[in-house]
Design an enzyme around this catalytic site. Structure first.
Site, mmCIF file in Angstrom:
data_model
loop_
_atom_site.group_PDB
_atom_site.id
_atom_site.type_symbol
_atom_site.label_atom_id
_atom_site.label_comp_id
_atom_site.label_asym_id
_atom_site.label_seq_id
_atom_site.Cartn_x
_atom_site.Cartn_y
_atom_site.Cartn_z
ATOM 1 N N GLU A 54 1.990 -0.384 -4.941
ATOM 2 C CA GLU A 54 0.830 0.642 -5.422
ATOM 3 C C GLU A 54 1.625 1.920 -5.408
ATOM 4 O OE1 GLU A 54 -3.185 2.635 -3.864
ATOM 5 O OE2 GLU A 54 -1.752 2.074 -2.211
ATOM 6 N N ASP A 89 0.745 -1.201 -0.205
ATOM 7 C CA ASP A 89 0.127 -0.097 -0.047
ATOM 8 C C ASP A 89 0.823 0.992 -0.034
ATOM 9 O OD1 ASP A 89 -2.544 1.308 0.594
ATOM 10 O OD2 ASP A 89 -1.611 2.044 2.135
#
Length: 723
Positions: A390, A354
């Site tokens: 990401e 993330d």
């Protein structure tokens, strides 16, 4: 009032490694890092909440440690850190707060939002001021010693090659809470995910890897709790070594670990990999107004990026209040130790990071040669599993697509945006659509990477579902307490004339066709496809594009949809297209396509781009404002890769036809140089997604392609070369 006992427990010196609590069959070694601490007490908590404090007198390289014989699995514990408390200078030691172990493998209890969790006076007129020395024991989670021994029964990783990987993003709770074949008591748990009904569903669908949304232990936000909501997504980690307790069917302290391992073992038995969505960019403690539950009380400077001009504040590249200090060796060690643990002890097959750009911010700018990436690159364990970034955060240069080292893959946001724009009829997207369809070599082709570096997706947990993407222009997030208008330009969505559900059959048919267009494009593009859970049969969130706080039926999978004929047909269509991908290596190339002009050596070319008339596209065609239709030839005889045994790979050739225009277009198939006869495999204009009867078209024959539809044709007869 909690009782504190004079310690009767025998303490031996112990060892500084490994960090955390480690049971060896006879006793447990405890080790915790703090460079700033002046004294540390290990606090053993019994079932009645009675506390025994053991002072750690051994210190090695800023690691405080002790070995406690006869202390074993199930023992609950925490730490009290004595040291300077001077928030203005970034010092926040506070022994009145019982802190969890950052390396704990399991937790028990819960945080209840009590004022004692905060080191400042939460009732003071000026935010963050005053001092609160109330004891937080009884209001905080407790770390738990686990039994590390587990029978893996010969578990072997599937090690699916990247070009054969199909990822399915799922949520442990959301996937299982409403499944009729999962026993009620197992729903929402790791044991529920391991149920044959779930695993067989994945196998029949054709996915090879399940990417689980955060399962590291996370905290429920007080703000959401006060609103009667819950953190559903879980991007609020504080326990980077522990499976989230709420997802365990077994509720005894520490048993979540064995349950998670059993889930992974069950997936591996069926050849399915497990990838974890991990959140190392920040922690659940938030900004300077957050609770003191672990890191800030242990060593605030070491674990967090502080603002240089005011060290009472935190640098925030994540939008959550803080950023982990990846410039400090012990923060980096925490991340690497956690990753290795989940690979070696929990047997997971990869990670999706993330806001991965935050991990590359050693100073301010993102650096693909940052220390974190160096550590991953040389690590003999972590470097061998799937690594997915990401590639953005909220920094000033936050979007870093294509900027990660060669062993990494990336969520390709440009793929998502381009494909959405193409199918909603935006002008001048044809060239970029072609690039995204073929693996995005413009983003990943210049640093030793392959098409599989592109994780292609149309939707993910963050945003509309695929069904909602074709049903709503605006977000509808009233349940979140949010304003509900942001517009189709933000979402790149299109409601096809009516906002939300409608009884208009023509609009409903067009919406289903568009979903088939998205699925076909996604699953037959070069690169690694990722499906968002439920998109394959029409899951809806009622137009909510941000269900992070909706731990309820808004976000959970509604399996009853499969009782509807249209949803069942969509699932069947998805399986069919995935089967085409699986059977034909021409759709999952290991190297970027070379292209090249057509000519007498056409059989040596791997791809050709054609206009509806069947002619090779010119630069004028690429630059044309219309840009909503094209034909693509994929040559199965021009694959340059070989099998693992060095054998040449060959395949059928295919023609892909895309018409994003609002009107039908007549296409002429190319000359016999490319194929004499073609079979229609997919037609998204058909209600089932493919023709009910076998359909063949000869070379140079014509076919009328319906508005906003996709055709896939397979070569049935080889090219015919005139003598």
């Amino acid at each position: 009032m909690t009782e504190t006992a004079v310690c009767p427990t025998q303490a031996w010196p112990g060892k500084p490694a490994p960090l955390g609590s480690t049971f060896d069959g006879s006793g447990t070694n405890f080790a915790i890092f703090s460079e700033i601490a002046e004294k540390i007490e290990l606090c053993l908590i019994d079932r009645e909440g009675k506390e025994e404090r053991v002072e750690l007198n051994e210190i090695t390289a800023h690691v405080w440690h002790a070995y406690l014989p006869n202390v074993g699995p199930g023992q609950r514990y925490g730490y009290r850190i004595y040291g300077p408390y001077d928030p203005a200078n970034g010092l926040r030691c506070d022994p009145s707060k019982l802190l969890v172990d950052p390396y704990a493998r399991a937790f028990d209890g819960d945080f209840d939002g009590d004022a004692s969790l905060y080191s400042y006076d939460i009732h003071a007129e000026e935010e963050g001021t005053g001092r609160n020395t109330e004891d937080s024991l009884g209001h905080t989670m407790l770390s738990v010693v686990i039994n590390p021994f587990f029978d893996w029964a010969g578990d072997r990783r599937p090690r699916t090659p990247d070009n054969e990987t199909v990822i399915y993003e799922a949520h442990v709770k959301g996937m299982t809470m409403r499944h009729p074949d999962v026993p009620e008591e197992l729903r929402g748990t790791y044991a529920g995910m391991a149920h044959p009904a779930i695993i067989n569903y994945f196998k029949e669908l054709g996915v090879t890897a399940v990417e689980l949304m955060p399962v590291h232990q996370f905290l429920q936000d007080d703000r959401l709790r006060n609103l009667g909501l819950r953190n559903y997504w879980g991007y609020n980690t504080f326990g980077f070594f522990a499976p989230h307790l709420d997802y365990a069917y077994a509720k005894k302290p520490g048993e979540a670990v064995a349950e998670f391992k059993a889930m992974v073992r069950a997936f591996h038995e069926e050849g399915i990999e497990v990838i974890l969505d991990v959140v190392y960019n920040h922690t659940a403690e938030g900004n300077h107004l957050g609770p003191t539950i672990a890191f800030r009380g242990i060593d605030n400077h070491a674990y967090y990026r502080l603002v240089d001009e005011d060290k009472s504040l935190y640098m925030d590249y994540t939008g959550t209040g803080n950023s982990l200090n990846v410039r400090h060796p012990h923060s980096l060690q925490l991340i690497m130790d956690s990753l290795r643990y989940w690979v070696t002890e929990m047997h997971v097959d990869g990670f999706r990071f993330d806001l991965a750009a935050t991990l590359a911010r050693e100073l301010d700018d993102v650096d693909k040669l940052a220390t974190f990436f160096d550590l991953v690159q040389q690590d003999p364990v972590v470097s061998q599993v799937k690594l997915i970034a990401e590639p953005w955060d909220v920094g000033h240069d936050g979007y870093q697509v294509g900027n990660f080292p060669p062993i990494w893959s990336e969520w390709n946001g440009k793929y998502r945006d381009t494909v959405r724009d193409f199918w909603r009829g935006e002008p001048a997207t044809l060239g970029e659509f072609a690039s995204r369809l073929t693996g995005s070599s413009d983003l990943y082709g210049n640093n030793g990477r392959r098409p599989t570096a592109s994780i292609n997706f149309i939707t993910a947990h963050d945003g509309f579902t695929l069904r909602d993407l074709v049903t709503y222009n605006d977000k509808h997030n009233e349940e979140n307490g949010e304003d509900s208008r942001d517009g189709e330009s933000f979402n790149r969505s299109w409601n096809h004339g009516v906002e939300g559900p409608t009884e208009d059959e023509e609009i409903k048919k067009l919406r289903r066709r568009q979903v088939r267009n998205f699925l076909t494009t996604l699953l037959l593009s070069q690169g690694t496809p990722m499906l968002c859970h439920g998109d394959e049969f029409g899951r809806t969130q009622g137009g909510n594009n941000n269900v992070y706080c909706q731990d309820n039926e808004i976000s959970w999978m509604d399996w009853s949809l499969l009782e509807e004929e249209k949803s069942e047909a969509m699932l069947g269509f998805t399986k069919r297209v995935l089967a085409i991908r699986r059977a034909h290596p021409v759709f999952r190339r290991q190297r970027f396509l070379a292209g090249g002009p057509l000519g007498s050596d056409v059989q040596d070319r791997d791809i050709a781009w054609l206009v509806p008339s069947g002619k090779l596209m010119t630069q004028d065609d690429w630059d044309h404002d219309f840009g909503r239709a094209l034909m693509v030839y994929l040559n199965g005889n021009a694959i340059t890769e070989t099998t693992a045994r060095g054998e040449r790979i060959t395949d059928d050739s295919f023609i892909m036809i895309f018409n994003a225009h609002h009107g039908e277009i007549e296409f002429t198939l190319p000359t016999k140089d490319l194929g004499a006869r073609w079979r229609l495999m997919v037609d998204t204009a058909d209600s089932g997604g493919y023709p009910a009867e076998e359909t063949y078209i000869d070379a140079e024959g014509t076919i009328t392609v319906q508005p906003r539809s996709t055709l896939i044709l397979r070569q049935e007869e080889p090219p015919v070369f005139d003598a």
